[in-house]
Design an enzyme around this catalytic site. Structure first.
Site, PDB file in Angstrom:
ATOM      1  N   ARG A 166       0.812  -1.128  -0.124  1.00 47.22           N
ATOM      2  CA  ARG A 166       0.001  -0.100   0.049  1.00 47.22           C
ATOM      3  C   ARG A 166       0.947   1.281  -0.014  1.00 47.22           C
ATOM      4  O   ARG A 166       1.611   1.521   0.759  1.00 47.22           O
ATOM      5  CB  ARG A 166      -0.860  -0.161   1.169  1.00 47.22           C
ATOM      6  CG  ARG A 166      -1.803  -0.989   1.467  1.00 47.22           C
ATOM      7  CD  ARG A 166      -3.297  -1.057   0.657  1.00 47.22           C
ATOM      8  NE  ARG A 166      -3.695  -2.182   0.588  1.00 47.22           N
ATOM      9  CZ  ARG A 166      -4.879  -2.421   1.055  1.00 47.22           C
ATOM     10  NH1 ARG A 166      -5.394  -1.564   2.026  1.00 47.22           N
ATOM     11  NH2 ARG A 166      -5.817  -3.454   0.967  1.00 47.22           N
ATOM     12  N   GLU A 168       0.444   4.288   0.885  1.00 51.34           N
ATOM     13  CA  GLU A 168      -0.430   5.284   1.818  1.00 51.34           C
ATOM     14  C   GLU A 168       0.851   5.753   2.608  1.00 51.34           C
ATOM     15  O   GLU A 168       1.779   5.361   3.190  1.00 51.34           O
ATOM     16  CB  GLU A 168      -1.156   4.543   2.400  1.00 51.34           C
ATOM     17  CG  GLU A 168      -2.257   3.870   2.087  1.00 51.34           C
ATOM     18  CD  GLU A 168      -3.153   2.920   3.048  1.00 51.34           C
ATOM     19  OE1 GLU A 168      -2.567   2.728   4.057  1.00 51.34           O
ATOM     20  OE2 GLU A 168      -3.938   2.356   2.621  1.00 51.34           O
ATOM     21  N   ARG A 174      -0.789   2.013  12.979  1.00 44.24           N
ATOM     22  CA  ARG A 174      -1.228   0.778  12.731  1.00 44.24           C
ATOM     23  C   ARG A 174      -1.265   0.700  11.129  1.00 44.24           C
ATOM     24  O   ARG A 174      -1.844  -0.171  10.734  1.00 44.24           O
ATOM     25  CB  ARG A 174      -2.780   0.608  12.879  1.00 44.24           C
ATOM     26  CG  ARG A 174      -3.724   1.843  12.332  1.00 44.24           C
ATOM     27  CD  ARG A 174      -5.106   1.766  12.844  1.00 44.24           C
ATOM     28  NE  ARG A 174      -6.010   2.448  11.893  1.00 44.24           N
ATOM     29  CZ  ARG A 174      -7.382   2.198  12.101  1.00 44.24           C
ATOM     30  NH1 ARG A 174      -7.890   1.529  13.120  1.00 44.24           N
ATOM     31  NH2 ARG A 174      -8.103   2.926  11.289  1.00 44.24           N
ATOM     32  N   GLU A 327     -10.288  -1.653  13.188  1.00 46.39           N
ATOM     33  CA  GLU A 327     -10.552  -2.590  12.160  1.00 46.39           C
ATOM     34  C   GLU A 327      -9.557  -3.460  12.084  1.00 46.39           C
ATOM     35  O   GLU A 327      -8.218  -3.104  11.666  1.00 46.39           O
ATOM     36  CB  GLU A 327     -10.935  -1.827  10.925  1.00 46.39           C
ATOM     37  CG  GLU A 327     -11.412  -2.497   9.545  1.00 46.39           C
ATOM     38  CD  GLU A 327     -11.153  -1.585   8.386  1.00 46.39           C
ATOM     39  OE1 GLU A 327     -11.213  -0.583   8.326  1.00 46.39           O
ATOM     40  OE2 GLU A 327     -10.360  -2.397   7.462  1.00 46.39           O
ATOM     41  N   ARG A 386      -1.838  -6.424  12.245  1.00 46.25           N
ATOM     42  CA  ARG A 386      -2.899  -5.891  12.956  1.00 46.25           C
ATOM     43  C   ARG A 386      -3.430  -6.760  14.151  1.00 46.25           C
ATOM     44  O   ARG A 386      -3.693  -6.402  15.285  1.00 46.25           O
ATOM     45  CB  ARG A 386      -3.751  -5.183  12.088  1.00 46.25           C
ATOM     46  CG  ARG A 386      -3.440  -3.783  11.839  1.00 46.25           C
ATOM     47  CD  ARG A 386      -4.961  -2.898  11.427  1.00 46.25           C
ATOM     48  NE  ARG A 386      -4.428  -2.057  10.550  1.00 46.25           N
ATOM     49  CZ  ARG A 386      -5.198  -1.138   9.739  1.00 46.25           C
ATOM     50  NH1 ARG A 386      -6.546  -1.143   9.895  1.00 46.25           N
ATOM     51  NH2 ARG A 386      -4.828  -0.312   9.279  1.00 46.25           N
TER      52      ARG A 386
HETATM   53  P1  ATP Z   1      -7.721   1.521   7.100  1.00 43.16           P
HETATM   54  O1  ATP Z   1      -9.014   2.128   6.972  1.00 43.16           O
HETATM   55  O2  ATP Z   1      -7.450   1.080   8.390  1.00 43.16           O
HETATM   56  O3  ATP Z   1      -6.403   2.204   6.516  1.00 43.16           O
HETATM   57  P2  ATP Z   1      -8.561  -0.139   4.863  1.00 43.16           P
HETATM   58  O4  ATP Z   1      -9.972   0.285   4.875  1.00 43.16           O
HETATM   59  O5  ATP Z   1      -7.563   0.796   3.760  1.00 43.16           O
HETATM   60  O6  ATP Z   1      -7.777  -0.096   6.334  1.00 43.16           O
HETATM   61  P3  ATP Z   1      -8.628  -2.899   3.548  1.00 43.16           P
HETATM   62  O7  ATP Z   1      -8.207  -2.241   2.338  1.00 43.16           O
HETATM   63  O8  ATP Z   1      -9.975  -2.930   3.663  1.00 43.16           O
HETATM   64  O9  ATP Z   1      -8.238  -1.634   4.619  1.00 43.16           O
HETATM   65  O10 ATP Z   1      -7.520  -3.576   4.170  1.00 43.16           O
HETATM   66  C1  ATP Z   1      -8.237  -4.849   4.785  1.00 43.16           C
HETATM   67  C2  ATP Z   1      -7.427  -5.052   6.249  1.00 43.16           C
HETATM   68  O11 ATP Z   1      -6.071  -5.041   5.836  1.00 43.16           O
HETATM   69  C3  ATP Z   1      -7.513  -4.073   7.274  1.00 43.16           C
HETATM   70  O12 ATP Z   1      -8.717  -4.277   7.853  1.00 43.16           O
HETATM   71  C4  ATP Z   1      -6.387  -4.004   8.110  1.00 43.16           C
HETATM   72  O13 ATP Z   1      -6.451  -5.025   8.762  1.00 43.16           O
HETATM   73  C5  ATP Z   1      -5.123  -4.343   6.818  1.00 43.16           C
HETATM   74  N1  ATP Z   1      -4.849  -3.257   6.274  1.00 43.16           N
HETATM   75  C6  ATP Z   1      -5.136  -2.349   5.605  1.00 43.16           C
HETATM   76  N2  ATP Z   1      -4.101  -1.360   5.375  1.00 43.16           N
HETATM   77  C7  ATP Z   1      -3.093  -1.672   6.051  1.00 43.16           C
HETATM   78  C8  ATP Z   1      -2.023  -1.195   6.343  1.00 43.16           C
HETATM   79  N3  ATP Z   1      -1.456  -0.001   5.698  1.00 43.16           N
HETATM   80  N4  ATP Z   1      -1.026  -1.588   7.164  1.00 43.16           N
HETATM   81  C9  ATP Z   1      -1.484  -2.736   7.782  1.00 43.16           C
HETATM   82  N5  ATP Z   1      -2.602  -3.348   7.624  1.00 43.16           N
HETATM   83  C10 ATP Z   1      -3.499  -2.887   6.736  1.00 43.16           C
END
Ligand code: ATP
Length: 412
Positions: A166, A168, A174, A327, A386
């Protein structure tokens, strides 16, 4: 004898041989780094440590501190502390328990490509690279491949444990730029609750398995990071998103809630992180559980492949799961009809914006896989680190990753 883990025996050293020599100066002492209160977070780490509590705790204790950055710079030494050894064994324990539960239920473990021509989650937050002269992306999830195997390829039940990338720029406690995804997708016979039940059983298996197999490790970690043991109930608590928002609406915000960033929550918008945590506290007080799920999210806050609710066009057959108010899983029933899928891309490819024809073209293989019949299906994605962080109540996700990758860290 209190200075070592074997208290019942005494050793008399006759001779010592060096098998592998260390440099004389260590970046920090393993013994000092193993003590409660030895963690130190940098001045700029405020945001990257959950609640900032750990930092305050460390500041209060008068002892040698080892900064998180220093520990991570020398992760091979940091991993030698009993606490980190325990965290990493638990990390592996989670993926083992995840696999065991799904293997026992006829799931197939897939290995999807991480190098792709298109983005799996609508184009944003994608690491791009050159692939023999053409643009490529590192997979943001195995989403499309899980669907193509379970829904379109006839495998019916699949899962994957693999890296997720990701891009980001999120410097929080987290978020990582690379994490381990625990992903699952399954055919649905009658209702997407079948998927919720599978996930609920899967998580209970993980929590019970950790408590049974890793009691010693959990104890070691709690010496450094004392928290209440993780609580869950059977069957798991399920709320609708509207019910979750109602719990928030019924609660009167205190000054410290407002200082933490909590605000009134609209049931039509996604939960903000402070409100998500507040809801976790409200649910814990009301239902006595650190683990719950919420479904029927507003359609507009979910990805393009999410199945709309059958009767309310504003809602969707989607869900999130939470641990200690954060989450850990996002999932949904997916659209399995090609015309509906294209319509979703063109009206709402993500964040309410239509997807460009170029972006749609970049996932043509995925779209086309629904042209030849597909089983109704649903699933979800979980972040392994997480789960480890929240089960153990660690202040920072970096502690749950072998070699964390964040916007500022690409080595070691
Ligand atoms: P958040 O809103 O917390 O950034 P997200 O909505 O982007 O998460 P999803 O794309 O739905 O998350 O990903 C599913 C799961 O993967 C999340 O619930 C979380 O457990 C994990 N996850 C997502 N992004 C990350 C990250 N950047 N680092 C660690 N774990 C992540």
């Amino acid at each position: 004898i209190t200075g070592c883990t074997e208290a019942g025996v005494e050793l008399e050293v006759a001779s010592v041989h060096v098998v592998s020599k260390s440099e004389i100066t260590l970046p920090f002492s393993v013994k000092a780094a193993s003590l409660p209160g030895s963690y130190q977070y940098g001045e700029t780490d405020n945001d990257t440590v959950r609640g900032g509590e750990a930092k305050a705790e460390a500041a209060a204790a008068q002892q040698v501190k080892v900064g998180l950055d220093t520990r991570l710079n020398y992760r091979w030494i940091d991993l030698r502390t009993p606490c980190n050894q325990a965290i990493m064994r638990i990390n592996t324990g989670v993926s083992t328990l995840f696999r065991e539960y799904l293997y026992a239920r006829d799931f197939v473990e897939i290995h999807s490509p991480k190098l792709n021509g298109g983005a799996s989650e609508g184009g944003a937050n994608c690491f791009t690279l050159k692939y023999f002269g053409q643009p490529a992306c590192l997979a943001q999830s195995p989403q499309l491949f899980k669907q193509m195997t379970a829904g379109c390829g006839g495998l019916e039940r699949v899962f994957e444990v693999g890296p997720v990338f990701r891009a980001e720029d999120s410097n929080t406690h987290r978020h990582l730029c690379e994490f381990t995804g625990l992903d699952m997708e399954m055919a649905i016979n009658e209702h997407y609750f079948e998927v919720l039940e599978m996930f609920s059983g899967l998580f209970i298996n993980i929590f019970e398995g950790l408590n049974e197999r890793y009691a010693k490790e959990i104890g070691l970690v709690s010496e450094l990071f004392p928290v209440e043991p993780f609580k869950f109930c059977k069957p798991s608590l399920r709320l609708t998103y509207a019910e979750g928002c109602q719990l928030l609406a019924d609660y009167t915000l205190t000054e410290s809630d407002i200082a933490r960033g909590c605000t009134s929550q609209s049931p039509e918008e996604d939960l903000s992180t402070p409100n998500e945590k507040l809801l976790g506290r409200i649910v814990k007080a009301k239902y006595g559980t650190d683990f719950f799920m919420m479904d029927e999210y507003p359609l507009k806050v979910r990805p393009f492949y999410t199945m709309p609710h059958p009767t309310n066009p504003k809602l969707s057959n989607s869900y999130d799961f939470f641990m200690r108010g954060e989450e850990i899983l996002s999932g949904a029933q997916r659209v399995h009809d090609v015309d509906k899928l294209l319509e979703r891309c063109r009206t709402d490819g993500g964040h309410g914006e239509p997807m460009s024809e170029e972006a749609i073209d970049s996932i043509k293989g995925y779209i086309d896989s629904f042209r030849h019949g597909a089983l109704p299906h649903g699933g979800g994605g979980v972040g392994l680190e997480r789960v480890v962080m929240l089960f153990l109540g660690l202040p920072n996700i970096r502690l749950a990753s072998f070699f964390p990758r964040d916007p500022k860290r690409l080595a070691p």
